[in-house]
Design an enzyme around this catalytic site. Sequence first.
Site, PDB file in Angstrom:
ATOM      1  CG  ASP A   1      11.058 -18.077  -8.486  1.00 33.49           C
ATOM      2  OD1 ASP A   1      10.518 -16.743  -9.128  1.00 33.49           O
ATOM      3  OD2 ASP A   1      12.258 -18.241  -8.208  1.00 33.49           O
TER       4      ASP A   1
ATOM      5  CB  VAL B   1       6.976  -8.653  -4.084  1.00 33.54           C
ATOM      6  CG1 VAL B   1       7.447  -8.009  -2.791  1.00 33.54           C
ATOM      7  CG2 VAL B   1       8.349  -9.538  -3.905  1.00 33.54           C
TER       8      VAL B   1
ATOM      9  CB  SER C   1      -0.493  -1.343  -6.915  1.00 29.68           C
ATOM     10  OG  SER C   1      -0.538  -1.384  -6.026  1.00 29.68           O
ATOM     11  CG  ASN C   2      -3.128   1.622  -4.395  1.00 30.08           C
ATOM     12  OD1 ASN C   2      -2.307   2.779  -3.508  1.00 30.08           O
ATOM     13  ND2 ASN C   2      -3.282   0.610  -3.316  1.00 30.08           N
ATOM     14  CG  HIS C   3       0.836   1.480  -3.376  1.00 25.22           C
ATOM     15  ND1 HIS C   3       1.333   2.580  -2.609  1.00 25.22           N
ATOM     16  CD2 HIS C   3       0.565   0.506  -2.722  1.00 25.22           C
ATOM     17  CE1 HIS C   3       0.560   1.593  -1.836  1.00 25.22           C
ATOM     18  NE2 HIS C   3       0.317   0.613  -1.932  1.00 25.22           N
TER      19      HIS C   3
ATOM     20  CE1 TYR D   1       3.447  -4.925  -5.531  1.00 23.88           C
ATOM     21  CE2 TYR D   1       2.497  -2.770  -4.692  1.00 23.88           C
ATOM     22  CZ  TYR D   1       2.256  -4.144  -4.530  1.00 23.88           C
ATOM     23  OH  TYR D   1       0.783  -4.277  -4.878  1.00 23.88           O
TER      24      TYR D   1
ATOM     25  CE  LYS E   1       2.079  -5.466  -7.966  1.00 26.41           C
ATOM     26  NZ  LYS E   1       1.505  -6.404  -9.007  1.00 26.41           N
TER      27      LYS E   1
HETATM   28  P1  NAI Z   1      -0.071 -11.992  -1.637  1.00 28.31           P
HETATM   29  O1  NAI Z   1       1.493 -11.333  -1.970  1.00 28.31           O
HETATM   30  O2  NAI Z   1      -1.365 -12.602  -0.917  1.00 28.31           O
HETATM   31  O3  NAI Z   1      -0.336 -13.199  -2.934  1.00 28.31           O
HETATM   32  C1  NAI Z   1       0.971 -12.770  -3.891  1.00 28.31           C
HETATM   33  C2  NAI Z   1       0.878 -14.432  -4.516  1.00 28.31           C
HETATM   34  O4  NAI Z   1       2.916 -14.701  -5.633  1.00 28.31           O
HETATM   35  C3  NAI Z   1       1.547 -15.315  -3.304  1.00 28.31           C
HETATM   36  O5  NAI Z   1       0.786 -16.747  -2.802  1.00 28.31           O
HETATM   37  C4  NAI Z   1       2.793 -15.370  -3.010  1.00 28.31           C
HETATM   38  O6  NAI Z   1       3.567 -16.830  -3.426  1.00 28.31           O
HETATM   39  C5  NAI Z   1       3.580 -14.963  -4.523  1.00 28.31           C
HETATM   40  N1  NAI Z   1       5.138 -14.498  -5.345  1.00 28.31           N
HETATM   41  C6  NAI Z   1       6.050 -13.898  -5.238  1.00 28.31           C
HETATM   42  N2  NAI Z   1       6.799 -14.314  -5.684  1.00 28.31           N
HETATM   43  C7  NAI Z   1       6.507 -14.753  -6.255  1.00 28.31           C
HETATM   44  C8  NAI Z   1       7.416 -15.579  -7.234  1.00 28.31           C
HETATM   45  N3  NAI Z   1       8.399 -14.943  -8.011  1.00 28.31           N
HETATM   46  N4  NAI Z   1       6.987 -16.479  -8.735  1.00 28.31           N
HETATM   47  C9  NAI Z   1       5.872 -16.696  -7.906  1.00 28.31           C
HETATM   48  N5  NAI Z   1       5.075 -16.670  -7.356  1.00 28.31           N
HETATM   49  C10 NAI Z   1       5.261 -15.416  -6.194  1.00 28.31           C
HETATM   50  O7  NAI Z   1      -1.008 -10.734  -2.473  1.00 28.31           O
HETATM   51  P2  NAI Z   1      -2.235 -10.376  -3.222  1.00 28.31           P
HETATM   52  O8  NAI Z   1      -2.946  -9.108  -1.711  1.00 28.31           O
HETATM   53  O9  NAI Z   1      -2.604 -11.861  -2.940  1.00 28.31           O
HETATM   54  O10 NAI Z   1      -2.469  -9.754  -4.028  1.00 28.31           O
HETATM   55  C11 NAI Z   1      -2.355 -10.387  -5.266  1.00 28.31           C
HETATM   56  C12 NAI Z   1      -2.252  -9.281  -6.481  1.00 28.31           C
HETATM   57  O11 NAI Z   1      -2.580  -7.986  -6.850  1.00 28.31           O
HETATM   58  C13 NAI Z   1      -0.331  -8.665  -6.105  1.00 28.31           C
HETATM   59  O12 NAI Z   1      -0.062  -8.470  -7.627  1.00 28.31           O
HETATM   60  C14 NAI Z   1      -0.438  -7.423  -5.189  1.00 28.31           C
HETATM   61  O13 NAI Z   1       1.068  -6.367  -6.022  1.00 28.31           O
HETATM   62  C15 NAI Z   1      -1.910  -6.786  -6.170  1.00 28.31           C
HETATM   63  N6  NAI Z   1      -2.559  -5.805  -5.435  1.00 28.31           N
HETATM   64  C16 NAI Z   1      -3.221  -6.154  -4.289  1.00 28.31           C
HETATM   65  C17 NAI Z   1      -3.905  -5.423  -3.810  1.00 28.31           C
HETATM   66  C18 NAI Z   1      -5.377  -5.939  -2.324  1.00 28.31           C
HETATM   67  O14 NAI Z   1      -5.307  -5.210  -1.582  1.00 28.31           O
HETATM   68  N7  NAI Z   1      -4.710  -7.092  -1.949  1.00 28.31           N
HETATM   69  C19 NAI Z   1      -4.061  -4.154  -4.312  1.00 28.31           C
HETATM   70  C20 NAI Z   1      -3.379  -3.795  -5.542  1.00 28.31           C
HETATM   71  C21 NAI Z   1      -2.778  -4.435  -5.552  1.00 28.31           C
HETATM   72  C1  15L Z   2      -1.101  -2.596  -2.324  1.00 31.67           C
HETATM   73  O1  15L Z   2      -0.452  -2.912  -3.479  1.00 31.67           O
HETATM   74  C2  15L Z   2      -0.884  -4.561  -1.593  1.00 31.67           C
HETATM   75  O2  15L Z   2      -0.433  -4.984  -2.727  1.00 31.67           O
HETATM   76  C3  15L Z   2      -1.971  -4.628  -0.356  1.00 31.67           C
HETATM   77  O3  15L Z   2      -0.992  -5.475   0.602  1.00 31.67           O
HETATM   78  C4  15L Z   2      -2.218  -3.423   0.232  1.00 31.67           C
HETATM   79  O4  15L Z   2      -1.659  -2.344   1.027  1.00 31.67           O
HETATM   80  C5  15L Z   2      -2.705  -1.756  -0.757  1.00 31.67           C
HETATM   81  O5  15L Z   2      -1.965  -2.080  -1.612  1.00 31.67           O
HETATM   82  C6  15L Z   2      -3.141  -0.637  -0.542  1.00 31.67           C
HETATM   83  O6  15L Z   2      -2.630  -0.107  -0.414  1.00 31.67           O
HETATM   84  O7  15L Z   2      -4.195  -0.670   0.832  1.00 31.67           O
END
Ligand code: NAI
Ligand code: 15L
Length: 275
Positions: A60, A83, A120-122, A145, A149
């Site tokens: 965690d 998150v 993130s773009n956010h 969120y 970031k």
């Molecule tokens: P996701 O939500 O599928 O993966 C995030 C992982 O982090 C999950 O497996 C979750 O269990 C883990 N996690 C959450 N809280 C935790 C904690 N307290 N300790 C350890 N692990 C924890 O998200 P995704 O899409 O794979 O994104 C990966 C990263 O990229 C994230 O940091 C997200 O903010 C960032 N991101 C993703 C985008 C996208 O388009 N997929 C866009 C912008 C940023």
């Molecule tokens: C993010 O930061 C999120 O992690 C992803 O799930 C999408 O919502 C992405 O931005 C987006 O803006 O499309």
Amino acid sequence: MTSTSSALRPFNRLLLTGAAGGLGQVLRERLLPYANVLRLSDIAEMAPPAGPHEEVVRCDLADKHAVHRLVEGVDAIIHFGGVSVERPFEEILGANICGVFHIYEAARRHGVKRVVFASSNHVIGFYKQDEKLDAHSPRRPDGYYGLSKSYGEDMASFYFDRHGIETVSIRIGSSFPEPANRRMLSTWLSYDDLTQLIERSLYTPEVGHTLVYGVSDNREVWWDNGKAAHLGFQPKDSSEVFRAKVEAQPMPAADDPVRIYQGGAFVAAGPFGDD
Ligand code: NAI
Ligand code: 15L
């Protein structure tokens, strides 16, 4: 996979956080050529379990001591855990805000010199879609969120200035198999381009704290990566091949945030109540 990966000398041990998540599962396979051992971590169970050249450490990010144990013995960190959508502040606090502090403090203690941070773009979500940004544009986070970031990017900057730990903060647009809507025609980042960007972030000799927008070579892009040219990131994919499919969807109303803001629907998330 990018063609240069096989020519690069692998790290001994790389840490990938968020390894059970959407991008983590993709990167798990793609990062293997870059390390003798890939340490995979998540708060969630890892499936499938560790294979050859992998090790799994469940952790965690909110637990400081656990993160310090997690980081021991790694040569670089690809920090994708946390998150990943807009949620109440208290949920984001532990995973993203305390989590990124724990990662950097553990990196300092254990002598890790390179981090790749999934921003993130956010962080800039409240800009309008007709505005063009670069790495020096003031931030306009679109929620808790995005704020977390933004804090992560500042943490990266501070740990470089104070402790010499280098980071590439990747402001990822939308990294999914394909763009799901009109907004993502601009923000889409293919998995191949994401992999190339992580490779460049790990292997570019001097990055200090570099901020780069994680976006493919889409027809209409809002973000200029000129200030990150030293990374040599050259996206190969474009959302254009999905345009007809996406544009077959109904057009959202003119006042819908998904048509106005770079952060899309995130700008209208919450409030989450007074409890
Ligand atoms: P996701 O939500 O599928 O993966 C995030 C992982 O982090 C999950 O497996 C979750 O269990 C883990 N996690 C959450 N809280 C935790 C904690 N307290 N300790 C350890 N692990 C924890 O998200 P995704 O899409 O794979 O994104 C990966 C990263 O990229 C994230 O940091 C997200 O903010 C960032 N991101 C993703 C985008 C996208 O388009 N997929 C866009 C912008 C940023
Ligand atoms: C993010 O930061 C999120 O992690 C992803 O799930 C999408 O919502 C992405 O931005 C987006 O803006 O499309």
